[in-house]
Scaffold this motif. Structure first.
Motif, PDB file in Angstrom:
ATOM      1  N   GLY A 122       0.800  -1.210   0.000  1.00 13.77           N
ATOM      2  CA  GLY A 122       0.000   0.000   0.000  1.00 13.77           C
ATOM      3  C   GLY A 122       0.835   1.264   0.000  1.00 13.77           C
ATOM      4  N   LEU A 123       2.147   1.134   0.109  1.00  9.83           N
ATOM      5  CA  LEU A 123       3.032   2.303   0.068  1.00  9.83           C
ATOM      6  C   LEU A 123       3.056   2.904  -1.334  1.00  9.83           C
ATOM      7  CD1 LEU A 123       6.059   1.011   2.164  1.00  9.83           C
ATOM      8  CD2 LEU A 123       4.632   2.997   2.742  1.00  9.83           C
ATOM      9  N   PRO A 124       3.352   4.201  -1.445  1.00 10.97           N
ATOM     10  CA  PRO A 124       3.469   4.821  -2.765  1.00 10.97           C
ATOM     11  C   PRO A 124       4.698   4.312  -3.502  1.00 10.97           C
ATOM     12  CG  PRO A 124       4.155   6.357  -1.058  1.00 10.97           C
ATOM     13  CD  PRO A 124       3.570   5.170  -0.351  1.00 10.97           C
ATOM     14  N   ALA A 125       4.743   4.601  -4.787  1.00  7.96           N
ATOM     15  CA  ALA A 125       5.864   4.147  -5.611  1.00  7.96           C
ATOM     16  C   ALA A 125       7.185   4.743  -5.146  1.00  7.96           C
ATOM     17  CB  ALA A 125       5.617   4.512  -7.073  1.00  7.96           C
ATOM     18  N   LEU A 126       7.166   6.027  -4.840  1.00  7.57           N
ATOM     19  CA  LEU A 126       8.408   6.741  -4.556  1.00  7.57           C
ATOM     20  C   LEU A 126       8.366   7.443  -3.201  1.00  7.57           C
ATOM     21  CD1 LEU A 126       8.930   8.455  -8.027  1.00  7.57           C
ATOM     22  CD2 LEU A 126       9.987   6.330  -7.223  1.00  7.57           C
ATOM     23  N   TRP A 127       9.536   7.558  -2.611  1.00 11.18           N
ATOM     24  CA  TRP A 127       9.761   8.433  -1.458  1.00 11.18           C
ATOM     25  C   TRP A 127      10.649   9.569  -1.950  1.00 11.18           C
ATOM     26  CZ3 TRP A 127      14.854   8.990   0.434  1.00 11.18           C
ATOM     27  CH2 TRP A 127      14.986   9.870   1.513  1.00 11.18           C
ATOM     28  N   GLU A 128      10.176  10.802  -1.768  1.00 10.21           N
ATOM     29  CA  GLU A 128      10.926  11.941  -2.310  1.00 10.21           C
ATOM     30  C   GLU A 128      11.425  12.881  -1.219  1.00 10.21           C
ATOM     31  OE1 GLU A 128       8.634  13.609  -5.607  1.00 10.21           O
ATOM     32  OE2 GLU A 128       9.865  12.301  -6.873  1.00 10.21           O
ATOM     33  N   GLY A 129      11.627  12.350  -0.029  1.00 12.67           N
ATOM     34  CA  GLY A 129      12.190  13.157   1.047  1.00 12.67           C
ATOM     35  C   GLY A 129      13.574  13.679   0.730  1.00 12.67           C
ATOM     36  N   TRP A 130      14.264  12.990  -0.174  1.00 10.31           N
ATOM     37  CA  TRP A 130      15.595  13.446  -0.575  1.00 10.31           C
ATOM     38  C   TRP A 130      15.541  14.814  -1.230  1.00 10.31           C
ATOM     39  CZ3 TRP A 130      16.430  14.733  -5.625  1.00 10.31           C
ATOM     40  CH2 TRP A 130      15.500  14.273  -6.558  1.00 10.31           C
ATOM     41  N   ARG A 131      14.429  15.075  -1.939  1.00 12.56           N
ATOM     42  CA  ARG A 131      14.327  16.324  -2.695  1.00 12.56           C
ATOM     43  C   ARG A 131      14.308  17.538  -1.773  1.00 12.56           C
ATOM     44  NH1 ARG A 131      13.042  16.681  -7.927  1.00 12.56           N
ATOM     45  NH2 ARG A 131      12.136  14.580  -7.953  1.00 12.56           N
ATOM     46  N   GLU A 132      13.531  17.443  -0.694  1.00 11.16           N
ATOM     47  CA  GLU A 132      13.479  18.567   0.252  1.00 11.16           C
ATOM     48  C   GLU A 132      14.825  18.783   0.922  1.00 11.16           C
ATOM     49  OE1 GLU A 132      11.105  19.983   4.305  1.00 11.16           O
ATOM     50  OE2 GLU A 132      10.558  18.110   3.297  1.00 11.16           O
ATOM     51  N   ALA A 133      15.495  17.676   1.270  1.00 13.22           N
ATOM     52  CA  ALA A 133      16.810  17.788   1.903  1.00 13.22           C
ATOM     53  C   ALA A 133      17.800  18.482   0.982  1.00 13.22           C
ATOM     54  CB  ALA A 133      17.319  16.408   2.288  1.00 13.22           C
ATOM     55  N   LEU A 134      17.718  18.176  -0.312  1.00 13.07           N
ATOM     56  CA  LEU A 134      18.622  18.791  -1.283  1.00 13.07           C
ATOM     57  C   LEU A 134      18.283  20.261  -1.492  1.00 13.07           C
ATOM     58  CD1 LEU A 134      20.954  18.098  -3.273  1.00 13.07           C
ATOM     59  CD2 LEU A 134      19.198  17.745  -5.007  1.00 13.07           C
ATOM     60  N   GLU A 135      17.005  20.558  -1.644  1.00 16.44           N
ATOM     61  CA  GLU A 135      16.578  21.931  -1.944  1.00 16.44           C
ATOM     62  C   GLU A 135      16.805  22.887  -0.779  1.00 16.44           C
ATOM     63  OE1 GLU A 135      12.562  21.355  -3.146  1.00 16.44           O
ATOM     64  OE2 GLU A 135      13.090  20.718  -5.201  1.00 16.44           O
ATOM     65  N   THR A 136      16.717  22.381   0.444  1.00 14.82           N
ATOM     66  CA  THR A 136      16.914  23.247   1.613  1.00 14.82           C
ATOM     67  C   THR A 136      18.378  23.360   2.012  1.00 14.82           C
ATOM     68  OG1 THR A 136      16.541  21.380   3.109  1.00 14.82           O
ATOM     69  CG2 THR A 136      14.618  22.729   2.519  1.00 14.82           C
ATOM     70  N   GLY A 137      19.228  22.556   1.366  1.00 11.60           N
ATOM     71  CA  GLY A 137      20.652  22.620   1.673  1.00 11.60           C
ATOM     72  C   GLY A 137      21.024  21.949   2.978  1.00 11.60           C
ATOM     73  N   ARG A 138      20.111  21.137   3.541  1.00 12.79           N
ATOM     74  CA  ARG A 138      20.396  20.495   4.822  1.00 12.79           C
ATOM     75  C   ARG A 138      21.434  19.389   4.684  1.00 12.79           C
ATOM     76  NH1 ARG A 138      14.703  19.853   5.420  1.00 12.79           N
ATOM     77  NH2 ARG A 138      15.036  17.595   5.380  1.00 12.79           N
ATOM     78  N   GLY A 139      21.586  18.894   3.472  1.00  5.41           N
ATOM     79  CA  GLY A 139      22.478  17.760   3.285  1.00  5.41           C
ATOM     80  C   GLY A 139      21.751  16.462   3.562  1.00  5.41           C
ATOM     81  N   PHE A 140      22.405  15.359   3.282  1.00  5.09           N
ATOM     82  CA  PHE A 140      21.774  14.055   3.415  1.00  5.09           C
ATOM     83  C   PHE A 140      22.154  13.401   4.743  1.00  5.09           C
ATOM     84  CE2 PHE A 140      21.994  13.916  -1.466  1.00  5.09           C
ATOM     85  CZ  PHE A 140      20.744  14.511  -1.576  1.00  5.09           C
ATOM     86  N   ASP A 141      21.356  13.665   5.755  1.00  5.43           N
ATOM     87  CA  ASP A 141      21.493  13.010   7.060  1.00  5.43           C
ATOM     88  C   ASP A 141      20.738  11.689   6.977  1.00  5.43           C
ATOM     89  OD1 ASP A 141      20.872  12.069   9.673  1.00  5.43           O
ATOM     90  OD2 ASP A 141      21.248  14.060  10.497  1.00  5.43           O
ATOM     91  N   ARG A 142      21.469  10.587   6.887  1.00  3.42           N
ATOM     92  CA  ARG A 142      20.826   9.303   6.607  1.00  3.42           C
ATOM     93  C   ARG A 142      19.802   8.915   7.666  1.00  3.42           C
ATOM     94  NH1 ARG A 142      21.206   3.624   6.966  1.00  3.42           N
ATOM     95  NH2 ARG A 142      20.841   2.603   4.941  1.00  3.42           N
TER      96      ARG A 142
END
Length: 384
Positions: A122-142
Protein backbone atom coordinates in the motif's frame (compact mmCIF):
# COMPACT_ATOMS: atom_id res chain seq x y z
CA UNK A 1 30.16 -18.25 -34.31
CA UNK A 2 27.34 -19.61 -32.17
CA UNK A 3 24.10 -18.66 -34.01
CA UNK A 4 22.49 -17.27 -30.86
CA UNK A 5 25.52 -15.12 -30.14
CA UNK A 6 25.47 -13.89 -33.75
CA UNK A 7 21.78 -12.92 -33.44
CA UNK A 8 22.39 -11.10 -30.16
CA UNK A 9 25.32 -9.20 -31.63
CA UNK A 10 23.16 -8.06 -34.56
CA UNK A 11 20.43 -6.87 -32.16
CA UNK A 12 22.88 -4.96 -29.95
CA UNK A 13 24.65 -3.35 -32.87
CA UNK A 14 21.32 -2.17 -34.28
CA UNK A 15 20.28 -0.75 -30.90
CA UNK A 16 23.50 1.24 -30.57
CA UNK A 17 23.38 2.42 -34.18
CA UNK A 18 19.76 3.54 -33.74
CA UNK A 19 20.57 5.54 -30.61
CA UNK A 20 18.62 3.30 -28.23
CA UNK A 21 21.65 3.12 -25.94
CA UNK A 22 25.33 4.15 -26.15
CA UNK A 23 26.39 0.62 -25.15
CA UNK A 24 25.07 -2.83 -24.41
CA UNK A 25 26.44 -6.08 -23.02
CA UNK A 26 24.58 -9.38 -23.08
CA UNK A 27 25.49 -12.62 -21.32
CA UNK A 28 23.55 -15.88 -21.67
CA UNK A 29 23.65 -19.30 -20.06
CA UNK A 30 21.53 -22.00 -21.71
CA UNK A 31 21.53 -25.66 -20.75
CA UNK A 32 24.68 -25.07 -18.65
CA UNK A 33 26.52 -23.60 -21.64
CA UNK A 34 27.72 -20.04 -21.08
CA UNK A 35 28.13 -17.88 -24.16
CA UNK A 36 30.99 -15.41 -24.36
CA UNK A 37 29.33 -12.05 -23.55
CA UNK A 38 28.51 -9.79 -26.49
CA UNK A 39 29.73 -6.20 -26.08
CA UNK A 40 28.85 -3.22 -28.28
CA UNK A 41 29.28 0.54 -28.00
CA UNK A 42 30.62 3.18 -25.62
CA UNK A 43 30.57 3.00 -21.84
CA UNK A 44 31.22 6.75 -21.85
CA UNK A 45 30.09 8.74 -24.89
CA UNK A 46 29.39 12.12 -23.28
CA UNK A 47 31.77 14.26 -21.27
CA UNK A 48 31.59 15.93 -17.89
CA UNK A 49 29.68 18.87 -19.39
CA UNK A 50 27.11 16.65 -21.11
CA UNK A 51 28.39 17.18 -24.65
CA UNK A 52 29.18 14.31 -27.01
CA UNK A 53 32.84 13.37 -27.04
CA UNK A 54 34.95 12.92 -30.17
CA UNK A 55 35.13 9.27 -31.17
CA UNK A 56 38.77 9.02 -30.09
CA UNK A 57 37.94 10.32 -26.60
CA UNK A 58 35.11 7.92 -25.84
CA UNK A 59 35.55 4.90 -23.59
CA UNK A 60 34.51 1.64 -25.16
CA UNK A 61 32.49 -0.88 -23.19
CA UNK A 62 34.21 -4.21 -22.42
CA UNK A 63 33.19 -7.46 -20.77
CA UNK A 64 34.56 -6.00 -17.51
CA UNK A 65 32.50 -2.79 -17.65
CA UNK A 66 30.30 -2.41 -14.59
CA UNK A 67 26.79 -1.02 -15.04
CA UNK A 68 24.42 0.59 -12.58
CA UNK A 69 21.92 -2.26 -12.16
CA UNK A 70 19.16 0.04 -10.87
CA UNK A 71 16.11 -1.97 -9.73
CA UNK A 72 17.74 -5.32 -10.46
CA UNK A 73 19.22 -4.48 -7.03
CA UNK A 74 15.84 -5.47 -5.56
CA UNK A 75 16.72 -9.13 -6.10
CA UNK A 76 19.75 -8.72 -3.83
CA UNK A 77 17.56 -6.96 -1.28
CA UNK A 78 15.06 -9.80 -1.38
CA UNK A 79 17.75 -12.44 -0.87
CA UNK A 80 19.23 -10.54 2.06
CA UNK A 81 15.86 -10.19 3.79
CA UNK A 82 14.93 -13.82 3.13
CA UNK A 83 18.21 -15.00 4.63
CA UNK A 84 17.07 -13.34 7.87
CA UNK A 85 13.76 -15.17 7.55
CA UNK A 86 15.68 -18.43 7.22
CA UNK A 87 17.42 -17.65 10.52
CA UNK A 88 14.17 -16.81 12.26
CA UNK A 89 15.08 -13.16 12.74
CA UNK A 90 12.17 -12.10 10.53
CA UNK A 91 8.94 -13.72 9.37
CA UNK A 92 7.28 -13.13 6.02
CA UNK A 93 3.78 -12.66 7.40
CA UNK A 94 4.33 -10.92 10.72
CA UNK A 95 3.39 -7.22 11.02
CA UNK A 96 6.35 -4.87 10.61
CA UNK A 97 5.20 -3.11 13.77
CA UNK A 98 6.82 -5.84 15.81
CA UNK A 99 10.09 -4.12 14.92
CA UNK A 100 9.25 -0.68 13.45
CA UNK A 101 7.37 1.78 15.71
CA UNK A 102 6.16 3.70 12.64
CA UNK A 103 4.14 0.61 11.62
CA UNK A 104 2.04 0.15 14.74
CA UNK A 105 -1.08 2.14 13.96
CA UNK A 106 -4.08 1.95 11.65
CA UNK A 107 -3.55 0.19 8.31
CA UNK A 108 0.26 0.35 8.60
CA UNK A 109 -0.04 -2.08 11.47
CA UNK A 110 -1.05 -4.78 8.99
CA UNK A 111 1.88 -4.38 6.60
CA UNK A 112 4.21 -7.40 6.43
CA UNK A 113 7.55 -8.23 4.85
CA UNK A 114 5.68 -10.33 2.27
CA UNK A 115 3.70 -7.22 1.29
CA UNK A 116 6.90 -5.22 0.84
CA UNK A 117 8.59 -7.88 -1.29
CA UNK A 118 5.53 -8.18 -3.56
CA UNK A 119 4.72 -4.45 -3.85
CA UNK A 120 1.35 -4.93 -2.16
CA UNK A 121 2.08 -2.99 1.05
CA UNK A 122 0.00 0.00 0.00
CA UNK A 123 3.03 2.30 0.07
CA UNK A 124 3.47 4.82 -2.77
CA UNK A 125 5.86 4.15 -5.61
CA UNK A 126 8.41 6.74 -4.56
CA UNK A 127 9.76 8.43 -1.46
CA UNK A 128 10.93 11.94 -2.31
CA UNK A 129 12.19 13.16 1.05
CA UNK A 130 15.60 13.45 -0.58
CA UNK A 131 14.33 16.32 -2.70
CA UNK A 132 13.48 18.57 0.25
CA UNK A 133 16.81 17.79 1.90
CA UNK A 134 18.62 18.79 -1.28
CA UNK A 135 16.58 21.93 -1.94
CA UNK A 136 16.91 23.25 1.61
CA UNK A 137 20.65 22.62 1.67
CA UNK A 138 20.40 20.50 4.82
CA UNK A 139 22.48 17.76 3.28
CA UNK A 140 21.77 14.06 3.41
CA UNK A 141 21.49 13.01 7.06
CA UNK A 142 20.83 9.30 6.61
CA UNK A 143 19.19 8.75 9.98
CA UNK A 144 16.80 11.64 9.42
CA UNK A 145 16.04 10.49 5.88
CA UNK A 146 15.29 6.93 7.03
CA UNK A 147 12.99 8.36 9.68
CA UNK A 148 11.17 10.39 7.04
CA UNK A 149 10.89 7.32 4.78
CA UNK A 150 9.31 5.25 7.55
CA UNK A 151 6.69 7.92 8.18
CA UNK A 152 5.23 7.52 4.67
CA UNK A 153 1.47 7.01 4.68
CA UNK A 154 -0.19 4.20 2.76
CA UNK A 155 -2.12 4.87 -0.44
CA UNK A 156 -3.91 1.51 -0.38
CA UNK A 157 -5.04 -1.14 2.06
CA UNK A 158 -2.22 -3.70 2.57
CA UNK A 159 -2.57 -6.73 0.33
CA UNK A 160 -5.31 -5.22 -1.84
CA UNK A 161 -3.39 -3.42 -4.59
CA UNK A 162 -0.13 -3.80 -6.53
CA UNK A 163 1.86 -0.54 -6.58
CA UNK A 164 5.47 -0.94 -7.68
CA UNK A 165 7.28 0.69 -4.78
CA UNK A 166 10.93 1.62 -4.46
CA UNK A 167 9.92 3.11 -1.10
CA UNK A 168 8.86 -0.37 0.01
CA UNK A 169 12.25 -1.88 -0.77
CA UNK A 170 14.07 0.87 1.09
CA UNK A 171 11.78 0.05 4.00
CA UNK A 172 13.03 -3.55 3.75
CA UNK A 173 16.56 -2.19 4.06
CA UNK A 174 15.67 -0.15 7.15
CA UNK A 175 13.98 -3.16 8.73
CA UNK A 176 16.96 -5.45 8.15
CA UNK A 177 19.41 -2.91 9.51
CA UNK A 178 17.33 -2.49 12.65
CA UNK A 179 17.01 -6.25 13.21
CA UNK A 180 20.71 -6.99 12.79
CA UNK A 181 22.38 -3.77 13.91
CA UNK A 182 24.52 -3.94 10.77
CA UNK A 183 24.95 -1.54 7.86
CA UNK A 184 23.06 -2.52 4.72
CA UNK A 185 26.12 -2.90 2.49
CA UNK A 186 27.69 -5.22 5.05
CA UNK A 187 24.55 -7.35 5.23
CA UNK A 188 24.27 -7.75 1.45
CA UNK A 189 27.97 -8.51 1.17
CA UNK A 190 28.08 -11.27 3.77
CA UNK A 191 24.69 -12.84 3.03
CA UNK A 192 24.60 -12.70 -0.77
CA UNK A 193 27.71 -11.45 -2.55
CA UNK A 194 30.21 -13.54 -0.59
CA UNK A 195 28.13 -16.63 -1.35
CA UNK A 196 28.11 -15.88 -5.08
CA UNK A 197 31.87 -15.29 -5.25
CA UNK A 198 31.20 -12.50 -7.73
CA UNK A 199 33.76 -9.82 -6.96
CA UNK A 200 32.45 -7.51 -9.68
CA UNK A 201 29.08 -7.07 -7.95
CA UNK A 202 29.35 -4.15 -5.57
CA UNK A 203 27.64 -1.09 -4.17
CA UNK A 204 30.97 0.73 -4.21
CA UNK A 205 32.44 0.19 -7.69
CA UNK A 206 35.66 1.61 -9.11
CA UNK A 207 34.64 4.68 -11.13
CA UNK A 208 37.01 3.94 -14.01
CA UNK A 209 35.38 0.54 -14.55
CA UNK A 210 31.84 1.94 -14.79
CA UNK A 211 29.58 2.95 -17.64
CA UNK A 212 28.30 6.50 -17.32
CA UNK A 213 24.60 7.20 -16.83
CA UNK A 214 22.79 10.53 -16.71
CA UNK A 215 23.90 14.17 -16.84
CA UNK A 216 22.23 15.89 -13.86
CA UNK A 217 23.63 19.40 -13.40
CA UNK A 218 20.28 20.48 -11.94
CA UNK A 219 21.03 18.29 -8.91
CA UNK A 220 24.68 19.32 -8.73
CA UNK A 221 25.81 15.89 -9.89
CA UNK A 222 27.12 16.59 -13.39
CA UNK A 223 27.74 13.45 -15.44
CA UNK A 224 27.05 10.48 -13.19
CA UNK A 225 29.56 7.66 -13.30
CA UNK A 226 30.35 5.14 -10.59
CA UNK A 227 27.65 6.60 -8.31
CA UNK A 228 24.08 5.34 -8.21
CA UNK A 229 21.74 7.00 -10.69
CA UNK A 230 18.60 6.63 -8.53
CA UNK A 231 18.15 9.80 -6.47
CA UNK A 232 16.62 8.14 -3.41
CA UNK A 233 19.45 5.62 -3.17
CA UNK A 234 21.95 8.44 -3.70
CA UNK A 235 20.48 10.41 -0.82
CA UNK A 236 20.24 7.42 1.51
CA UNK A 237 23.92 6.72 0.91
CA UNK A 238 24.73 10.27 1.99
CA UNK A 239 25.61 11.25 -1.56
CA UNK A 240 28.79 9.18 -1.40
CA UNK A 241 30.33 6.69 -3.82
CA UNK A 242 29.16 3.83 -1.59
CA UNK A 243 25.67 3.82 -2.96
CA UNK A 244 23.92 0.55 -2.14
CA UNK A 245 20.34 0.93 -0.99
CA UNK A 246 17.28 -1.28 -0.81
CA UNK A 247 15.85 -0.21 -4.15
CA UNK A 248 19.00 0.47 -6.21
CA UNK A 249 22.75 0.94 -6.07
CA UNK A 250 24.26 -2.40 -7.04
CA UNK A 251 26.82 -2.30 -9.86
CA UNK A 252 28.14 -5.24 -11.81
CA UNK A 253 29.41 -6.65 -15.08
CA UNK A 254 27.37 -9.05 -17.18
CA UNK A 255 29.18 -12.24 -16.22
CA UNK A 256 28.88 -11.52 -12.50
CA UNK A 257 25.17 -10.82 -12.76
CA UNK A 258 24.79 -13.99 -14.80
CA UNK A 259 26.19 -15.87 -11.80
CA UNK A 260 23.24 -14.58 -9.78
CA UNK A 261 20.86 -15.72 -12.50
CA UNK A 262 22.33 -19.21 -12.48
CA UNK A 263 22.15 -19.31 -8.68
CA UNK A 264 18.47 -18.38 -8.85
CA UNK A 265 17.87 -21.01 -11.51
CA UNK A 266 19.59 -23.80 -9.59
CA UNK A 267 18.09 -23.16 -6.14
CA UNK A 268 20.29 -20.64 -4.28
CA UNK A 269 21.91 -23.47 -2.31
CA UNK A 270 24.49 -21.31 -0.56
CA UNK A 271 22.10 -18.45 0.21
CA UNK A 272 18.64 -19.76 1.14
CA UNK A 273 17.00 -22.97 2.31
CA UNK A 274 15.35 -24.99 -0.48
CA UNK A 275 11.91 -24.19 0.93
CA UNK A 276 12.44 -20.44 0.95
CA UNK A 277 14.15 -20.45 -2.45
CA UNK A 278 11.08 -22.15 -3.89
CA UNK A 279 8.76 -19.73 -2.09
CA UNK A 280 10.64 -16.86 -3.72
CA UNK A 281 9.82 -18.33 -7.14
CA UNK A 282 6.14 -19.04 -6.36
CA UNK A 283 3.38 -16.57 -7.42
CA UNK A 284 2.45 -14.44 -4.41
CA UNK A 285 -0.12 -11.96 -5.74
CA UNK A 286 -3.71 -13.12 -6.30
CA UNK A 287 -5.35 -12.91 -9.71
CA UNK A 288 -7.92 -10.55 -8.18
CA UNK A 289 -5.24 -8.08 -7.11
CA UNK A 290 -3.45 -8.39 -10.47
CA UNK A 291 -6.69 -7.68 -12.35
CA UNK A 292 -7.82 -4.79 -10.16
CA UNK A 293 -4.35 -3.21 -10.26
CA UNK A 294 -4.25 -3.18 -14.06
CA UNK A 295 -1.07 -5.22 -14.49
CA UNK A 296 -0.52 -8.15 -16.84
CA UNK A 297 2.15 -10.07 -14.94
CA UNK A 298 2.55 -11.98 -11.72
CA UNK A 299 4.95 -11.46 -8.84
CA UNK A 300 6.98 -13.74 -6.61
CA UNK A 301 9.12 -12.57 -3.71
CA UNK A 302 11.22 -9.88 -5.37
CA UNK A 303 10.77 -11.43 -8.83
CA UNK A 304 8.42 -10.46 -11.63
CA UNK A 305 6.69 -13.36 -13.34
CA UNK A 306 6.10 -13.49 -17.11
CA UNK A 307 6.12 -9.73 -17.68
CA UNK A 308 5.34 -9.84 -21.41
CA UNK A 309 6.49 -6.31 -22.18
CA UNK A 310 10.12 -7.42 -21.93
CA UNK A 311 10.30 -11.22 -21.62
CA UNK A 312 7.69 -12.06 -24.27
CA UNK A 313 5.05 -14.76 -23.98
CA UNK A 314 6.96 -17.12 -21.70
CA UNK A 315 4.97 -18.03 -18.57
CA UNK A 316 7.85 -19.58 -16.64
CA UNK A 317 10.15 -16.56 -16.96
CA UNK A 318 11.16 -14.79 -13.76
CA UNK A 319 13.39 -11.77 -13.28
CA UNK A 320 13.64 -8.04 -12.91
CA UNK A 321 14.57 -5.02 -15.00
CA UNK A 322 16.10 -1.68 -14.08
CA UNK A 323 15.48 1.93 -15.07
CA UNK A 324 19.02 2.49 -16.36
CA UNK A 325 18.42 -0.19 -19.01
CA UNK A 326 19.36 -3.41 -17.25
CA UNK A 327 17.61 -6.76 -16.84
CA UNK A 328 17.98 -10.31 -15.60
CA UNK A 329 15.74 -13.10 -16.92
CA UNK A 330 15.75 -16.66 -15.56
CA UNK A 331 13.69 -19.65 -16.70
CA UNK A 332 14.13 -22.97 -14.92
CA UNK A 333 11.99 -24.85 -17.43
CA UNK A 334 14.57 -24.54 -20.23
CA UNK A 335 17.72 -23.89 -18.20
CA UNK A 336 18.02 -20.23 -19.28
CA UNK A 337 19.58 -17.13 -17.70
CA UNK A 338 19.91 -13.88 -19.66
CA UNK A 339 21.61 -10.64 -18.63
CA UNK A 340 21.24 -7.43 -20.61
CA UNK A 341 23.14 -4.36 -19.43
CA UNK A 342 22.86 -0.95 -21.08
CA UNK A 343 23.35 2.67 -20.08
CA UNK A 344 20.35 3.92 -22.05
CA UNK A 345 19.99 6.97 -19.73
CA UNK A 346 23.37 8.35 -20.90
CA UNK A 347 23.16 11.32 -21.19
CA UNK A 348 19.40 11.80 -20.55
CA UNK A 349 16.68 9.42 -19.41
CA UNK A 350 14.13 10.75 -21.91
CA UNK A 351 16.04 9.66 -24.98
CA UNK A 352 15.23 5.97 -25.28
CA UNK A 353 13.33 2.88 -24.19
CA UNK A 354 15.00 -0.53 -24.22
CA UNK A 355 11.87 -2.66 -23.76
CA UNK A 356 11.85 -3.71 -27.42
CA UNK A 357 15.51 -4.69 -27.22
CA UNK A 358 14.93 -6.68 -24.04
CA UNK A 359 12.07 -8.55 -25.66
CA UNK A 360 14.01 -9.19 -28.87
CA UNK A 361 16.90 -10.69 -26.86
CA UNK A 362 14.46 -12.81 -24.86
CA UNK A 363 12.70 -14.07 -27.97
CA UNK A 364 16.01 -14.91 -29.63
CA UNK A 365 17.07 -17.01 -26.63
CA UNK A 366 13.78 -18.90 -26.46
CA UNK A 367 13.76 -19.52 -30.21
CA UNK A 368 17.33 -20.81 -30.08
CA UNK A 369 16.40 -23.12 -27.19
CA UNK A 370 13.46 -24.51 -29.15
CA UNK A 371 15.61 -25.11 -32.24
CA UNK A 372 18.34 -26.76 -30.16
CA UNK A 373 15.83 -29.09 -28.53
CA UNK A 374 14.39 -30.04 -31.91
CA UNK A 375 17.84 -30.80 -33.32
CA UNK A 376 18.74 -32.89 -30.25
CA UNK A 377 15.52 -34.90 -30.49
CA UNK A 378 16.05 -35.53 -34.21
CA UNK A 379 19.65 -36.62 -33.62
CA UNK A 380 18.58 -38.93 -30.81
CA UNK A 381 15.86 -40.43 -33.01
CA UNK A 382 18.37 -41.09 -35.79
CA UNK A 383 20.68 -42.90 -33.37
CA UNK A 384 17.84 -45.20 -32.37
Amino acid sequence: MNPLRSTIETLLQAAVADGVTPSAVCAVALDNEVLVPVVVGDAVRYGADGTELPVESRIKATVETQYDLASVTKIFTTLTALSLVDEGLLQLSEPLGRHLPQYRSAAKGRVTLRHLLTHTSGLPALWEGWREALETGRGFDREALIGDLLELELLHEPGKHFEYSCAGFNTVMALCELITGKAWAELVQERVLDQLSAAQLSGAPVLEQCAATEYQPELGRGMIRGIVHDEAAWALSGGTASSLSGNAGMFGDASSLLSLGEALRTGLASILSPELAEEMWRPQVSTEVISSSGIDFGHGLGLRIAQRSWVGDHPQARGHNGFTGTSLLVDKSIGLSVVLLTNRVHPRRELSDVQALRRAISDACYQHSARSNTISEEAYGTQL
